[in-house]
Motif scaffolding. Structure first.
Motif, PDB file in Angstrom:
ATOM      1  N   SER A   1      11.053  35.486  34.955  1.00  0.00           N
ATOM      2  CA  SER A   1      11.070  35.344  33.496  1.00  0.00           C
ATOM      3  C   SER A   1      11.672  36.536  32.773  1.00  0.00           C
ATOM      4  O   SER A   1      10.957  37.284  32.076  1.00  0.00           O
ATOM      5  CB  SER A   1       9.665  35.073  33.012  1.00  0.00           C
ATOM      6  OG  SER A   1       9.139  34.031  33.781  1.00  0.00           O
ATOM      7  N   PHE A   2      12.944  36.667  32.939  1.00  0.00           N
ATOM      8  CA  PHE A   2      13.708  37.721  32.280  1.00  0.00           C
ATOM      9  C   PHE A   2      15.080  37.134  31.955  1.00  0.00           C
ATOM     10  O   PHE A   2      15.416  36.060  32.456  1.00  0.00           O
ATOM     11  CB  PHE A   2      13.819  38.938  33.223  1.00  0.00           C
ATOM     12  CG  PHE A   2      12.474  39.534  33.550  1.00  0.00           C
ATOM     13  CD1 PHE A   2      11.856  40.401  32.663  1.00  0.00           C
ATOM     14  CD2 PHE A   2      11.791  39.164  34.707  1.00  0.00           C
ATOM     15  CE1 PHE A   2      10.591  40.910  32.937  1.00  0.00           C
ATOM     16  CE2 PHE A   2      10.527  39.666  34.978  1.00  0.00           C
ATOM     17  CZ  PHE A   2       9.930  40.551  34.097  1.00  0.00           C
TER      18      PHE A   2
ATOM     19  N   LYS B   1       9.952  43.330  28.408  1.00  0.00           N
ATOM     20  CA  LYS B   1       8.495  43.468  28.596  1.00  0.00           C
ATOM     21  C   LYS B   1       8.120  44.785  29.285  1.00  0.00           C
ATOM     22  O   LYS B   1       7.183  44.842  30.057  1.00  0.00           O
ATOM     23  CB  LYS B   1       7.942  42.259  29.373  1.00  0.00           C
ATOM     24  CG  LYS B   1       8.118  40.945  28.638  1.00  0.00           C
ATOM     25  CD  LYS B   1       7.661  39.755  29.452  1.00  0.00           C
ATOM     26  CE  LYS B   1       8.726  39.225  30.361  1.00  0.00           C
ATOM     27  NZ  LYS B   1       8.475  37.889  30.881  1.00  0.00           N
TER      28      LYS B   1
ATOM     29  N   ASP C   1      10.663  31.077  32.767  1.00  0.00           N
ATOM     30  CA  ASP C   1       9.351  30.437  32.559  1.00  0.00           C
ATOM     31  C   ASP C   1       9.367  29.393  31.443  1.00  0.00           C
ATOM     32  O   ASP C   1       8.634  28.398  31.498  1.00  0.00           O
ATOM     33  CB  ASP C   1       8.244  31.479  32.327  1.00  0.00           C
ATOM     34  CG  ASP C   1       8.565  32.484  31.234  1.00  0.00           C
ATOM     35  OD1 ASP C   1       9.678  32.434  30.673  1.00  0.00           O
ATOM     36  OD2 ASP C   1       7.705  33.339  30.954  1.00  0.00           O
ATOM     37  N   THR C   2      10.215  29.580  30.440  1.00  0.00           N
ATOM     38  CA  THR C   2      10.283  28.571  29.369  1.00  0.00           C
ATOM     39  C   THR C   2      10.837  27.261  29.936  1.00  0.00           C
ATOM     40  O   THR C   2      10.354  26.177  29.610  1.00  0.00           O
ATOM     41  CB  THR C   2      11.205  29.042  28.223  1.00  0.00           C
ATOM     42  OG1 THR C   2      12.503  29.326  28.745  1.00  0.00           O
ATOM     43  CG2 THR C   2      10.659  30.268  27.541  1.00  0.00           C
TER      44      THR C   2
ATOM     45  N   ILE D   1       7.088  29.949  25.553  1.00  0.00           N
ATOM     46  CA  ILE D   1       6.107  30.870  26.132  1.00  0.00           C
ATOM     47  C   ILE D   1       5.667  31.855  25.056  1.00  0.00           C
ATOM     48  O   ILE D   1       6.496  32.504  24.412  1.00  0.00           O
ATOM     49  CB  ILE D   1       6.705  31.674  27.323  1.00  0.00           C
ATOM     50  CG1 ILE D   1       7.125  30.752  28.463  1.00  0.00           C
ATOM     51  CG2 ILE D   1       5.704  32.735  27.805  1.00  0.00           C
ATOM     52  CD1 ILE D   1       6.004  30.177  29.302  1.00  0.00           C
TER      53      ILE D   1
ATOM     54  N   GLY E   1       5.329  38.057  27.142  1.00  0.00           N
ATOM     55  CA  GLY E   1       6.599  38.001  26.402  1.00  0.00           C
ATOM     56  C   GLY E   1       6.633  36.729  25.571  1.00  0.00           C
ATOM     57  O   GLY E   1       5.696  35.923  25.605  1.00  0.00           O
ATOM     58  N   ALA E   2       7.723  36.545  24.818  1.00  0.00           N
ATOM     59  CA  ALA E   2       7.844  35.336  24.003  1.00  0.00           C
ATOM     60  C   ALA E   2       9.281  34.834  24.063  1.00  0.00           C
ATOM     61  O   ALA E   2      10.223  35.627  23.975  1.00  0.00           O
ATOM     62  CB  ALA E   2       7.460  35.630  22.563  1.00  0.00           C
TER      63      ALA E   2
ATOM     64  N   GLU F   1      16.328  32.990  25.041  1.00  0.00           N
ATOM     65  CA  GLU F   1      15.974  34.421  25.017  1.00  0.00           C
ATOM     66  C   GLU F   1      15.760  34.866  23.560  1.00  0.00           C
ATOM     67  O   GLU F   1      16.339  35.835  23.084  1.00  0.00           O
ATOM     68  CB  GLU F   1      17.049  35.265  25.704  1.00  0.00           C
ATOM     69  CG  GLU F   1      17.009  35.174  27.219  1.00  0.00           C
ATOM     70  CD  GLU F   1      15.719  35.745  27.840  1.00  0.00           C
ATOM     71  OE1 GLU F   1      15.146  36.712  27.309  1.00  0.00           O
ATOM     72  OE2 GLU F   1      15.283  35.187  28.876  1.00  0.00           O
TER      73      GLU F   1
ATOM     74  N   GLN G   1      14.902  43.411  21.617  1.00  0.00           N
ATOM     75  CA  GLN G   1      13.744  42.499  21.733  1.00  0.00           C
ATOM     76  C   GLN G   1      12.791  42.673  20.533  1.00  0.00           C
ATOM     77  O   GLN G   1      11.584  42.613  20.680  1.00  0.00           O
ATOM     78  CB  GLN G   1      12.987  42.749  23.046  1.00  0.00           C
ATOM     79  CG  GLN G   1      13.797  42.550  24.309  1.00  0.00           C
ATOM     80  CD  GLN G   1      14.207  41.101  24.546  1.00  0.00           C
ATOM     81  OE1 GLN G   1      15.383  40.762  24.458  1.00  0.00           O
ATOM     82  NE2 GLN G   1      13.262  40.236  24.821  1.00  0.00           N
TER      83      GLN G   1
ATOM     84  N   GLU H   1      10.445  39.685  19.858  1.00  0.00           N
ATOM     85  CA  GLU H   1       9.376  39.649  20.861  1.00  0.00           C
ATOM     86  C   GLU H   1       8.315  40.709  20.568  1.00  0.00           C
ATOM     87  O   GLU H   1       7.111  40.476  20.740  1.00  0.00           O
ATOM     88  CB  GLU H   1       9.983  39.898  22.237  1.00  0.00           C
ATOM     89  CG  GLU H   1       8.981  39.935  23.366  1.00  0.00           C
ATOM     90  CD  GLU H   1       9.670  39.691  24.704  1.00  0.00           C
ATOM     91  OE1 GLU H   1       9.591  38.563  25.190  1.00  0.00           O
ATOM     92  OE2 GLU H   1      10.299  40.621  25.233  1.00  0.00           O
TER      93      GLU H   1
HETATM   94  C1  GLC Z   1      10.806  37.875  27.865  1.00  0.00           C
HETATM   95  C2  GLC Z   1      11.891  37.487  28.856  1.00  0.00           C
HETATM   96  C3  GLC Z   1      12.109  35.993  28.853  1.00  0.00           C
HETATM   97  C4  GLC Z   1      10.792  35.277  29.073  1.00  0.00           C
HETATM   98  C5  GLC Z   1       9.761  35.746  28.054  1.00  0.00           C
HETATM   99  C6  GLC Z   1       8.402  35.094  28.276  1.00  0.00           C
HETATM  100  O1  GLC Z   1      11.251  37.593  26.600  1.00  0.00           O
HETATM  101  O2  GLC Z   1      13.095  38.171  28.537  1.00  0.00           O
HETATM  102  O3  GLC Z   1      13.036  35.627  29.841  1.00  0.00           O
HETATM  103  O4  GLC Z   1      10.989  33.907  28.973  1.00  0.00           O
HETATM  104  O5  GLC Z   1       9.616  37.142  28.135  1.00  0.00           O
HETATM  105  O6  GLC Z   1       7.864  35.435  29.500  1.00  0.00           O
END
Ligand code: GLC
Length: 479
Positions: A167-168, A185, A220-221, A240, A244-245, A275, A305, A308
């Motif tokens: 999840s990045f 994150k 993850d989204t 999500i 993170g968001a 993202e 970010q 986020e």
């Molecule tokens: C961060 C990550 C993203 C992920 C989110 C939630 O924003 O960059 O890829 O979906 O966290 O975990």
């Protein structure tokens, strides 16, 4: 007037000889000032949503944008073809999980899982350490709950199929290949940015001699959207709201003009990982950042970010802590508050969420929590109320901003009428009021006639990778 109200908190200092009434008055003024800074009007949210839409368009076309709009290489498909035993790995927040899933014609029959907290030494360590930790937990699973699958694979000389939720921000070149653009994150692990994370995973699994093929890589989204899609094919978005968001949604492939392979799929729908945590981070055109947000940015290991940092669990406690410390330093709260909360990230988002939901008489839940966890003794109800309002304001702003992003995406997808949005993550799940504030604001932004259903998709981020692995396997079997 509003601007003056924003800054009034800077000019309040409670003096030791102020009367109780005067102190209480200054406290109310400070809260009014913070409320003005942390509350967004519907007009503001709508204006932000239009800018969000603009950034979506730019990102899909490959022009400079704060929204990366990353293709997932996952396309709408028939879920019935997903059949068999699949594994999923989930890395991206606080915990790492290994999941075994048994699917029968698209229906999830059983799951087994183990998880471990990702040690800080790997969050800020090396690729070898992090992927070694992942492979070690996978091996632990195959020594226990997965022993029969491993024995079977070895005996028949076959490979176990696995989906990897990472999840990045990853730029994918296929459903099972993608390079990390940057960490978010507060991860800083060296040797991963610019690398194909599937290769790093395969190399770590190979070292342990495990017969596993990573057939799918996903955000993850995307996992959350697909996990819901298996239950409800009309779901529009995966969101999500956890450490993170971020969010993803179904887009027409033809609209993804920056990627020829995707664009050539024409009207077929595909999932785009927006993202959105990075929304408006380049110029801060519309984000209502406060001095507290700027302080978090200055000390952060994940630059940018900015969106986020205003809405996700990694940061919500820290924003609240910064506000409380300021109020403590100004005498608006007892100075002990500033002293006991002096450590950065020392006040958790979970606690700030619990406090914001305190409805007990005399706010005695807040009082006990502050005493037990932080050694802070507050006896004055006005002080307790002030702490609670700070936590509420930080959370409500987060929920309002999340609502803005969801509304903008539904506008882009032209699905504002009747839409289902699947949400996973601790921030959304663990604070009851979060969902309500989001729903109310979505209605305000999109209009009363909109009918957007927010549904909790628990474990979506983990299970989704297994579902995608199963769909991928089914498609390649057909070829
Ligand atoms: C961060 C990550 C993203 C992920 C989110 C939630 O924003 O960059 O890829 O979906 O966290 O975990």
């Amino acid at each position: 007037m509003t601007d003056r109200l924003h800054t009034i908190v800077d000019h309040i200092a409670v003096k030791p000889n102020d009367s109780t009434e005067f102190r209480a008055l200054k406290q109310r003024l400070a809260l009014a000032s913070l409320t003005a800074q942390f509350t967004l009007s519907t007009e503001q949210l709508r204006a932000m949503a239009y800018y969000f839409l603009h950034e979506m368009h730019e990102g899909l076309a490959g022009r400079p944008s704060t929204l990366a709009m990353l293709p997932s290489y996952v396309y709408r498909a028939d879920t019935v073809s997903a059949h068999g035993v699949y594994y999923a790995l989930d890395l991206g927040g606080t915990n790492f999980r290994v999941i075994r899933m048994v699917l029968e014609k698209g229906v999830l029959v059983t799951t087994d899982t183990i998880q471990d907290v990702i040690p800080q030494q790997h969050v800020k360590g090396t690729a070898e350490g992090l992927f070694g930790f992942i492979a070690a937990l996978v091996e632990t699973f195959f020594e226990g709950k997965g022993a029969a699958d491993l024995a079977h694979a070895r005996k028949t000389n076959s490979r176990i199929a696995l989906g990897f939720t990472f999840s990045f921000p990853v730029t994918q070149s296929a459903v099972n290949a993608g390079k990390l653009n940057k960490w978010t994150k507060e991860f800083t692990t060296s040797g991963v940015v610019g690398e194909n994370v599937v290769k790093l995973l395969q190399a770590a699994l190979l070292k342990r001699n495990l017969p596993i093929d990573c057939v799918a890589l996903c955000n993850d989204t995307v996992g959350t959207l697909i996990a819901r899609f298996f239950k409800e094919s009309t779901v529009e978005m995966g969101v999500i709201l956890g450490t993170g968001a971020n969010a993803c949604y179904w887009e027409r492939s033809a609209a993804v003009t920056k990627d020829h392979a995707v664009r050539n799929e024409g009207e077929r729908e595909t999932v785009i990982n927006m993202e959105f945590g990075n929304f408006d981070s380049a110029h801060l055109h519309c984000l209502p950042v406060t001095e507290f947000d700027n302080a978090i940015e200055a000390a952060s290991d994940s630059k940018g970010q900015r969106f986020e940092k205003m809405i996700s669990g990694k940061y919500l406690g820290e924003i609240s802590r910064q506000v409380l410390v300021k109020l403590g330093a100004k005498g608006v709260l007892p100075s002990d508050v500033a002293k006991k909360l002096a450590t950065p990230y020392g006040f958790t988002s979970k606690d700030s969420g619990l406090i914001s939901a305190d409805r007990l008489p005399g706010l005695c839940f807040t009082q006990n929590l502050l005493k037990e966890r932080y050694g802070i003794t507050l006896t004055d109800i006005n002080d307790l109320y002030t702490v609670k309002v700070v936590c509420v304001l930080v959370r409500s702003r987060a929920a309002q901003l999340a609502a803005m992003a969801i509304s903008a995406t539904l506008l882009k997808a032209e699905k504002t009428g009747n839409a289902t949005v699947a949400v996973d993550g601790s921030v959304y799940e663990k604070t009851p009021s979060f969902r309500t504030i989001m729903a109310t604001n979505i209605r305000r932004i999109l209009g009363e006639e909109s009918d957007v259903r927010l549904v909790l998709q628990r474990d979506g981020s983990g299970l989704g990778a297994g579902y995608i692995a199963a769909l991928t396997a089914a498609t390649s079997n057909k070829k």
